[in-house]
Motif scaffolding. Structure first.
Motif, PDB file in Angstrom:
ATOM      1  N   PHE A   1       0.846  -1.196   0.000  1.00  0.00           N
ATOM      2  CA  PHE A   1       0.000   0.000   0.000  1.00  0.00           C
ATOM      3  C   PHE A   1       0.873   1.235   0.000  1.00  0.00           C
ATOM      4  CE2 PHE A   1      -2.795  -3.092   2.082  1.00  0.00           C
ATOM      5  CZ  PHE A   1      -3.935  -2.953   1.308  1.00  0.00           C
ATOM      6  N   SER A   2       0.506   2.214  -0.813  1.00  0.00           N
ATOM      7  CA  SER A   2       1.189   3.500  -0.799  1.00  0.00           C
ATOM      8  C   SER A   2       0.594   4.386   0.291  1.00  0.00           C
ATOM      9  CB  SER A   2       1.031   4.201  -2.153  1.00  0.00           C
ATOM     10  OG  SER A   2       1.574   5.505  -2.082  1.00  0.00           O
ATOM     11  N   LEU A   3       1.471   5.051   1.033  1.00  0.00           N
ATOM     12  CA  LEU A   3       1.041   6.015   2.051  1.00  0.00           C
ATOM     13  C   LEU A   3       1.479   7.427   1.666  1.00  0.00           C
ATOM     14  CD1 LEU A   3       1.989   3.964   5.248  1.00  0.00           C
ATOM     15  CD2 LEU A   3      -0.165   3.968   3.979  1.00  0.00           C
ATOM     16  N   THR A   4       2.036   7.571   0.477  1.00  0.00           N
ATOM     17  CA  THR A   4       2.499   8.869   0.005  1.00  0.00           C
ATOM     18  C   THR A   4       1.319   9.828  -0.085  1.00  0.00           C
ATOM     19  OG1 THR A   4       4.267   7.818  -1.246  1.00  0.00           O
ATOM     20  CG2 THR A   4       3.693  10.068  -1.882  1.00  0.00           C
ATOM     21  N   GLY A   5       1.525  11.034   0.383  1.00  0.00           N
ATOM     22  CA  GLY A   5       0.485  12.059   0.306  1.00  0.00           C
ATOM     23  C   GLY A   5      -0.498  12.053   1.450  1.00  0.00           C
ATOM     24  N   LEU A   6      -0.370  11.102   2.380  1.00  0.00           N
ATOM     25  CA  LEU A   6      -1.271  11.087   3.532  1.00  0.00           C
ATOM     26  C   LEU A   6      -0.810  12.101   4.572  1.00  0.00           C
ATOM     27  CD1 LEU A   6      -1.886   7.255   4.082  1.00  0.00           C
ATOM     28  CD2 LEU A   6      -3.217   8.870   2.716  1.00  0.00           C
ATOM     29  N   SER A   7      -1.745  12.554   5.367  1.00  0.00           N
ATOM     30  CA  SER A   7      -1.421  13.477   6.454  1.00  0.00           C
ATOM     31  C   SER A   7      -0.697  12.727   7.566  1.00  0.00           C
ATOM     32  CB  SER A   7      -2.707  14.102   7.013  1.00  0.00           C
ATOM     33  OG  SER A   7      -3.472  13.099   7.688  1.00  0.00           O
ATOM     34  N   ASP A   8      -0.085  13.480   8.479  1.00  0.00           N
ATOM     35  CA  ASP A   8       0.570  12.855   9.643  1.00  0.00           C
ATOM     36  C   ASP A   8      -0.410  11.985  10.408  1.00  0.00           C
ATOM     37  OD1 ASP A   8       2.822  14.219   8.919  1.00  0.00           O
ATOM     38  OD2 ASP A   8       2.855  15.549  10.665  1.00  0.00           O
TER      39      ASP A   8
ATOM     40  N   ALA B   1      -2.186   4.454   9.858  1.00  0.00           N
ATOM     41  CA  ALA B   1      -1.653   3.325   9.101  1.00  0.00           C
ATOM     42  C   ALA B   1      -0.687   2.508   9.958  1.00  0.00           C
ATOM     43  CB  ALA B   1      -0.965   3.814   7.831  1.00  0.00           C
ATOM     44  N   CYS B   2       0.139   3.188  10.739  1.00  0.00           N
ATOM     45  CA  CYS B   2       1.064   2.485  11.644  1.00  0.00           C
ATOM     46  C   CYS B   2       0.290   1.716  12.710  1.00  0.00           C
ATOM     47  CB  CYS B   2       2.025   3.474  12.297  1.00  0.00           C
ATOM     48  SG  CYS B   2       3.191   4.220  11.141  1.00  0.00           S
ATOM     49  N   GLU B   3      -0.795   2.300  13.206  1.00  0.00           N
ATOM     50  CA  GLU B   3      -1.640   1.606  14.172  1.00  0.00           C
ATOM     51  C   GLU B   3      -2.256   0.368  13.539  1.00  0.00           C
ATOM     52  OE1 GLU B   3      -4.298   4.777  15.217  1.00  0.00           O
ATOM     53  OE2 GLU B   3      -3.020   5.471  16.854  1.00  0.00           O
TER      54      GLU B   3
ATOM     55  N   THR C   1      -8.813   0.164   6.762  1.00  0.00           N
ATOM     56  CA  THR C   1     -10.177   0.682   6.670  1.00  0.00           C
ATOM     57  C   THR C   1     -10.761   0.936   8.055  1.00  0.00           C
ATOM     58  OG1 THR C   1     -10.520  -0.417   4.548  1.00  0.00           O
ATOM     59  CG2 THR C   1     -12.490   0.207   5.775  1.00  0.00           C
ATOM     60  N   ARG C   2     -10.514   0.011   9.004  1.00  0.00           N
ATOM     61  CA  ARG C   2     -10.999   0.213  10.383  1.00  0.00           C
ATOM     62  C   ARG C   2     -10.412   1.473  10.993  1.00  0.00           C
ATOM     63  NH1 ARG C   2     -10.375  -5.380  10.480  1.00  0.00           N
ATOM     64  NH2 ARG C   2      -8.362  -5.264  11.522  1.00  0.00           N
ATOM     65  N   ARG C   3      -9.229   1.869  10.542  1.00  0.00           N
ATOM     66  CA  ARG C   3      -8.581   3.080  11.041  1.00  0.00           C
ATOM     67  C   ARG C   3      -8.934   4.312  10.204  1.00  0.00           C
ATOM     68  NH1 ARG C   3      -6.235   2.773  16.138  1.00  0.00           N
ATOM     69  NH2 ARG C   3      -5.604   0.612  16.454  1.00  0.00           N
ATOM     70  N   GLY C   4      -9.929   4.149   9.308  1.00  0.00           N
ATOM     71  CA  GLY C   4     -10.420   5.285   8.533  1.00  0.00           C
ATOM     72  C   GLY C   4      -9.659   5.569   7.249  1.00  0.00           C
TER      73      GLY C   4
ATOM     74  N   ARG D   1      -9.067   5.141   1.220  1.00  0.00           N
ATOM     75  CA  ARG D   1      -8.409   5.417  -0.062  1.00  0.00           C
ATOM     76  C   ARG D   1      -7.218   4.501  -0.305  1.00  0.00           C
ATOM     77  NH1 ARG D   1      -4.221   8.483  -1.884  1.00  0.00           N
ATOM     78  NH2 ARG D   1      -3.915   9.493   0.111  1.00  0.00           N
ATOM     79  N   PRO D   2      -6.256   4.423   0.617  1.00  0.00           N
ATOM     80  CA  PRO D   2      -5.131   3.514   0.314  1.00  0.00           C
ATOM     81  C   PRO D   2      -5.540   2.050   0.306  1.00  0.00           C
ATOM     82  CG  PRO D   2      -4.792   4.631   2.433  1.00  0.00           C
ATOM     83  CD  PRO D   2      -6.030   5.202   1.807  1.00  0.00           C
ATOM     84  N   ALA D   3      -6.584   1.708   1.067  1.00  0.00           N
ATOM     85  CA  ALA D   3      -6.994   0.302   1.153  1.00  0.00           C
ATOM     86  C   ALA D   3      -7.772  -0.147  -0.076  1.00  0.00           C
ATOM     87  CB  ALA D   3      -7.835   0.085   2.408  1.00  0.00           C
ATOM     88  N   ASN D   4      -8.289   0.781  -0.865  1.00  0.00           N
ATOM     89  CA  ASN D   4      -9.126   0.429  -2.012  1.00  0.00           C
ATOM     90  C   ASN D   4      -8.377   0.487  -3.337  1.00  0.00           C
ATOM     91  OD1 ASN D   4     -11.362  -0.052  -0.470  1.00  0.00           O
ATOM     92  ND2 ASN D   4     -12.171   2.003  -0.644  1.00  0.00           N
ATOM     93  N   THR D   5      -7.131   0.094  -3.338  1.00  0.00           N
ATOM     94  CA  THR D   5      -6.356   0.112  -4.580  1.00  0.00           C
ATOM     95  C   THR D   5      -6.253  -1.301  -5.151  1.00  0.00           C
ATOM     96  OG1 THR D   5      -4.326  -0.099  -3.285  1.00  0.00           O
ATOM     97  CG2 THR D   5      -4.995   2.130  -3.903  1.00  0.00           C
ATOM     98  N   ASN D   6      -6.115  -1.380  -6.465  1.00  0.00           N
ATOM     99  CA  ASN D   6      -5.921  -2.674  -7.126  1.00  0.00           C
ATOM    100  C   ASN D   6      -4.571  -3.250  -6.719  1.00  0.00           C
ATOM    101  OD1 ASN D   6      -8.367  -2.483  -8.496  1.00  0.00           O
ATOM    102  ND2 ASN D   6      -7.430  -1.393 -10.203  1.00  0.00           N
TER     103      ASN D   6
END
Length: 193
Positions: free
Chosen positions: A67-74, A80-82, A134-137, A140-145
């Motif tokens: 999964f890409s996390l680029t562009g996500l807020s802090d 994502a780490c959680e 997804t549980r952590r809100g 967008r990153p979780a819904n990628t091909n």
């Protein structure tokens, strides 16, 4: 081994990420060192066989992107780490048995290892990580091909699928990677035995 406090872990990761410049940020699975060397040798032989000009990906940069996390807020990177810390699953095996070229930009087509049956557990693992994100809100990153692959090189030319002797390894964990003039592993999460 006790899990680190996620809040402290997040700030440790963000400090390492910020101090090393920007770049891409993503979750990935890395082959063990011996497997990475084997993949690199295979890539070299296939580069010669297909008459590619592209530069081989170095063994320490070979990976399966999750999964890409680029562009996500802090706040989202913390979530994502959680999610990664929440994930509980056992080691599993992956097996890649073919190579092919993916479509890419002109002069920049990825030549990759792919598989099918030997990657079902990987697909399941990624679905579990997607559910945790997804549980952590983080929809967008979780819904990628996802097409599981290991990129071997980039080249102007492309080739069709080609069978290879299976490349197999046991996945024992995954990492948070920062990519900018090389890969830096910011954190690693181990799977259960």
């Amino acid at each position: 081994m006790p899990q680190p406090n996620v809040h402290d872990l997040f700030w440790f990761i963000m400090d390492r990420f910020a101090s090393s410049g920007s770049g891409r940020l993503f979750f990935a699975i890395m082959p063990d060192r011996a497997t990475a060397e084997r993949i690199y040798r295979l890539a070299g032989a296939l580069k010669r066989a297909h008459r590619f000009d592209g530069k081989l990906i170095a063994p320490d940069r070979l990976h399966i992107s999750l999964f890409s996390l680029t562009g996500l807020s802090d706040r989202q990177i913390c979530a994502a780490c959680e999610a990664a810390t929440d994930l509980r699953t056992e080691h599993f095996e992956v097996s890649f048995d073919r190579t092919t070229s993916f479509r890419g930009g002109p002069g920049n087509r990825p030549f990759v290892l792919i598989g099918e049956d030997g990657l079902r557990r990987l697909q399941s693992f990624r679905q579990m990580l997607a559910a945790a994100l997804t549980r952590r809100g983080l929809r967008r990153p979780a819904n990628t091909n996802f097409t599981p692959h290991v990129t071997l090189l980039y080249d102007a030319r492309s080739v069709d699928e080609y069978p290879v002797e299976p490349v197999v390894w046991t996945v024992a964990g995954f990492v948070l990677v920062r990519s900018l003039k090389g890969h830096k592993h910011l954190e690693r999460w181990w799977l259960q035995r």
